[in-house]
Design a protein around this motif. Structure first.
Motif, mmCIF file in Angstrom:
data_model
loop_
_atom_site.group_PDB
_atom_site.id
_atom_site.type_symbol
_atom_site.label_atom_id
_atom_site.label_comp_id
_atom_site.label_asym_id
_atom_site.label_seq_id
_atom_site.Cartn_x
_atom_site.Cartn_y
_atom_site.Cartn_z
ATOM 1 N N LEU A 64 6.373 28.288 -11.805
ATOM 2 C CA LEU A 64 7.698 28.712 -13.059
ATOM 3 C C LEU A 64 9.182 27.879 -12.078
ATOM 4 C CD1 LEU A 64 9.218 32.337 -14.892
ATOM 5 C CD2 LEU A 64 11.315 30.847 -13.372
ATOM 6 N N VAL A 65 10.023 27.527 -13.114
ATOM 7 C CA VAL A 65 11.311 26.459 -12.630
ATOM 8 C C VAL A 65 12.201 27.341 -13.479
ATOM 9 C CG1 VAL A 65 12.226 23.946 -12.546
ATOM 10 C CG2 VAL A 65 9.581 24.580 -12.678
ATOM 11 N N PRO A 66 13.236 28.286 -12.883
ATOM 12 C CA PRO A 66 14.261 28.394 -13.436
ATOM 13 C C PRO A 66 15.285 27.667 -13.949
ATOM 14 C CG PRO A 66 13.722 29.592 -11.059
ATOM 15 C CD PRO A 66 12.658 28.057 -11.554
ATOM 16 N N GLY A 67 16.205 28.217 -14.766
ATOM 17 C CA GLY A 67 16.912 27.177 -15.455
ATOM 18 C C GLY A 67 17.927 26.860 -14.662
ATOM 19 N N ASP A 68 18.166 27.201 -14.106
ATOM 20 C CA ASP A 68 19.584 27.164 -13.244
ATOM 21 C C ASP A 68 19.760 26.619 -11.918
ATOM 22 O OD1 ASP A 68 22.628 26.647 -13.623
ATOM 23 O OD2 ASP A 68 22.471 28.889 -13.109
ATOM 24 N N GLU A 69 20.225 27.418 -10.381
ATOM 25 C CA GLU A 69 19.561 26.833 -9.163
ATOM 26 C C GLU A 69 18.994 27.603 -8.741
ATOM 27 O OE1 GLU A 69 23.318 27.720 -10.748
ATOM 28 O OE2 GLU A 69 23.735 26.174 -10.877
ATOM 29 N N ALA A 70 18.252 28.426 -9.543
ATOM 30 C CA ALA A 70 17.443 29.615 -8.661
ATOM 31 C C ALA A 70 15.968 28.308 -8.112
ATOM 32 C CB ALA A 70 17.199 30.436 -9.865
ATOM 33 N N GLN A 71 15.392 29.399 -6.576
ATOM 34 C CA GLN A 71 14.213 28.541 -6.613
ATOM 35 C C GLN A 71 13.532 28.105 -7.529
ATOM 36 O OE1 GLN A 71 14.058 27.437 -3.004
ATOM 37 N NE2 GLN A 71 16.399 27.834 -3.000
ATOM 38 N N ALA B 20 4.435 36.003 -6.848
ATOM 39 C CA ALA B 20 5.693 35.611 -6.587
ATOM 40 C C ALA B 20 6.365 36.623 -8.240
ATOM 41 C CB ALA B 20 5.488 34.783 -6.160
ATOM 42 N N GLN B 21 5.803 35.911 -9.276
ATOM 43 C CA GLN B 21 6.837 35.700 -10.279
ATOM 44 C C GLN B 21 6.369 37.448 -10.197
ATOM 45 O OE1 GLN B 21 5.754 33.444 -14.071
ATOM 46 N NE2 GLN B 21 5.318 32.220 -12.745
ATOM 47 N N LEU B 22 5.987 38.037 -9.718
ATOM 48 C CA LEU B 22 6.210 39.755 -10.640
ATOM 49 C C LEU B 22 6.908 40.777 -9.399
ATOM 50 C CD1 LEU B 22 2.223 40.387 -10.845
ATOM 51 C CD2 LEU B 22 4.214 40.499 -12.150
ATOM 52 N N GLU B 23 7.120 39.846 -8.269
ATOM 53 C CA GLU B 23 8.169 39.840 -7.360
ATOM 54 C C GLU B 23 9.180 39.896 -8.256
ATOM 55 O OE1 GLU B 23 7.427 38.912 -2.954
ATOM 56 O OE2 GLU B 23 4.841 39.393 -3.561
ATOM 57 N N ALA B 24 9.891 38.661 -8.483
ATOM 58 C CA ALA B 24 10.602 38.139 -9.078
ATOM 59 C C ALA B 24 11.116 38.718 -10.066
ATOM 60 C CB ALA B 24 10.832 36.890 -9.124
ATOM 61 N N TRP B 25 10.088 39.523 -11.197
ATOM 62 C CA TRP B 25 10.693 40.246 -12.520
ATOM 63 C C TRP B 25 10.843 41.517 -11.176
ATOM 64 C CZ3 TRP B 25 12.677 37.665 -16.338
ATOM 65 C CH2 TRP B 25 11.778 36.276 -16.483
ATOM 66 N N TRP C 297 -5.592 32.996 -23.910
ATOM 67 C CA TRP C 297 -4.185 31.982 -23.060
ATOM 68 C C TRP C 297 -3.556 32.794 -22.021
ATOM 69 C CZ3 TRP C 297 -4.812 26.574 -24.098
ATOM 70 C CH2 TRP C 297 -5.349 26.529 -25.226
ATOM 71 N N GLN C 298 -3.244 31.980 -21.492
ATOM 72 C CA GLN C 298 -2.203 32.119 -20.382
ATOM 73 C C GLN C 298 -1.188 31.007 -19.700
ATOM 74 O OE1 GLN C 298 -5.278 33.375 -17.437
ATOM 75 N NE2 GLN C 298 -4.980 35.490 -17.024
ATOM 76 N N ILE C 299 -0.758 31.638 -19.126
ATOM 77 C CA ILE C 299 0.982 30.657 -18.791
ATOM 78 C C ILE C 299 0.238 29.651 -17.618
ATOM 79 C CG2 ILE C 299 3.229 30.421 -17.545
ATOM 80 C CD1 ILE C 299 3.405 32.829 -20.392
ATOM 81 N N GLU C 300 0.661 28.471 -17.087
ATOM 82 C CA GLU C 300 -0.154 27.360 -16.228
ATOM 83 C C GLU C 300 1.114 27.731 -15.510
ATOM 84 O OE1 GLU C 300 -3.339 25.190 -15.122
ATOM 85 O OE2 GLU C 300 -2.230 24.478 -15.460
ATOM 86 N N ALA C 301 2.617 27.167 -16.991
ATOM 87 C CA ALA C 301 4.098 26.886 -15.596
ATOM 88 C C ALA C 301 4.768 27.195 -16.957
ATOM 89 C CB ALA C 301 4.132 24.866 -15.124
ATOM 90 N N GLU C 302 5.681 27.118 -16.303
ATOM 91 C CA GLU C 302 6.785 27.129 -17.378
ATOM 92 C C GLU C 302 8.514 26.852 -16.900
ATOM 93 O OE1 GLU C 302 7.503 30.922 -19.985
ATOM 94 O OE2 GLU C 302 7.118 31.349 -18.119
ATOM 95 N N THR C 303 8.952 25.603 -17.158
ATOM 96 C CA THR C 303 10.274 24.845 -16.632
ATOM 97 C C THR C 303 11.703 24.760 -17.747
ATOM 98 O OG1 THR C 303 8.899 23.213 -15.529
ATOM 99 C CG2 THR C 303 11.356 22.615 -16.347
ATOM 100 N N PHE C 304 12.108 25.595 -17.295
ATOM 101 C CA PHE C 304 13.717 25.892 -17.922
ATOM 102 C C PHE C 304 14.960 25.133 -17.721
ATOM 103 C CE2 PHE C 304 10.922 29.548 -17.576
ATOM 104 C CZ PHE C 304 10.866 30.174 -19.077
ATOM 105 N N VAL C 305 15.785 24.928 -18.698
ATOM 106 C CA VAL C 305 17.050 23.586 -18.719
ATOM 107 C C VAL C 305 17.726 24.842 -19.783
ATOM 108 C CG1 VAL C 305 18.150 22.186 -19.177
ATOM 109 C CG2 VAL C 305 16.052 21.490 -19.077
ATOM 110 N N THR C 306 18.972 24.795 -18.371
ATOM 111 C CA THR C 306 20.521 26.187 -18.787
ATOM 112 C C THR C 306 21.089 24.978 -19.429
ATOM 113 O OG1 THR C 306 19.938 27.613 -17.061
ATOM 114 C CG2 THR C 306 22.113 27.215 -18.192
ATOM 115 N N MET C 307 21.567 24.668 -21.369
ATOM 116 C CA MET C 307 22.631 24.150 -21.550
ATOM 117 C C MET C 307 23.775 24.994 -21.555
ATOM 118 S SD MET C 307 20.164 22.068 -21.941
ATOM 119 C CE MET C 307 20.643 20.734 -23.178
#
Length: 146
Positions: A50-57, A64-69, A131-141
């Protein structure tokens, strides 16, 4: 399963697979809304990115995603995130797919209503017929509040 995505979603390639992905996205959104970590986990491959949309890592791996959520849900009890697909394209051999759309996030902190919106891209992989998510990339607009 959740409701399929809106009918204005452009489905390209294997329409049946694209509809399955739209339904999986609706389930994922419902899992986020319900803070259902087990359901969220079921939509992610083990090494999901997961590539967050802002300054997050960058967040690598299902655990790791479950811990973040879990952290987000505990720190911001009113948080909501929704991904709304506009296009789902399934590759020719029907084992990979690309989803693009808009996302929005909302929560409150210190009496302020925080709102983020933007664009996202998701890479889906069909694993044992699911079907499962392998990657997500977000851009904060756009950001507002706080």
């Amino acid at each position: 399963m959740g409701k399929p995505a809106k009918s204005d979603v452009q489905l390209v390639g294997d329409k049946s697979a694209a509809r399955a992905i739209a339904a999986a996205r609706a389930d994922f959104n419902a899992a986020l809304e319900g803070r259902a970590l087990k359901a969220i986990a079921g939509h992610l491959v083990e090494d999901a990115v997961l590539v967050p949309g802002d300054e997050a890592q960058l967040i690598t791996g299902r655990d790791a995603q479950l811990e973040a959520w879990a952290s987000i849900f505990s720190q911001m009890p009113d948080v909501s995130y929704v991904r709304t697909p506009s296009r789902i394209e399934v590759c020719e051999d029907s084992h990979l797919a690309a989803e693009t759309g808009r996302w929005k996030g909302a929560w409150s902190t210190d009496g302020f209503a925080i709102r983020y919106t933007g664009r996202y891209f998701a890479k889906w992989r069909c694993v044992d017929g699911v079907w499962q998510i392998e990657a997500e990339t977000f851009v904060t607009m756009k950001r507002s509040g706080g």
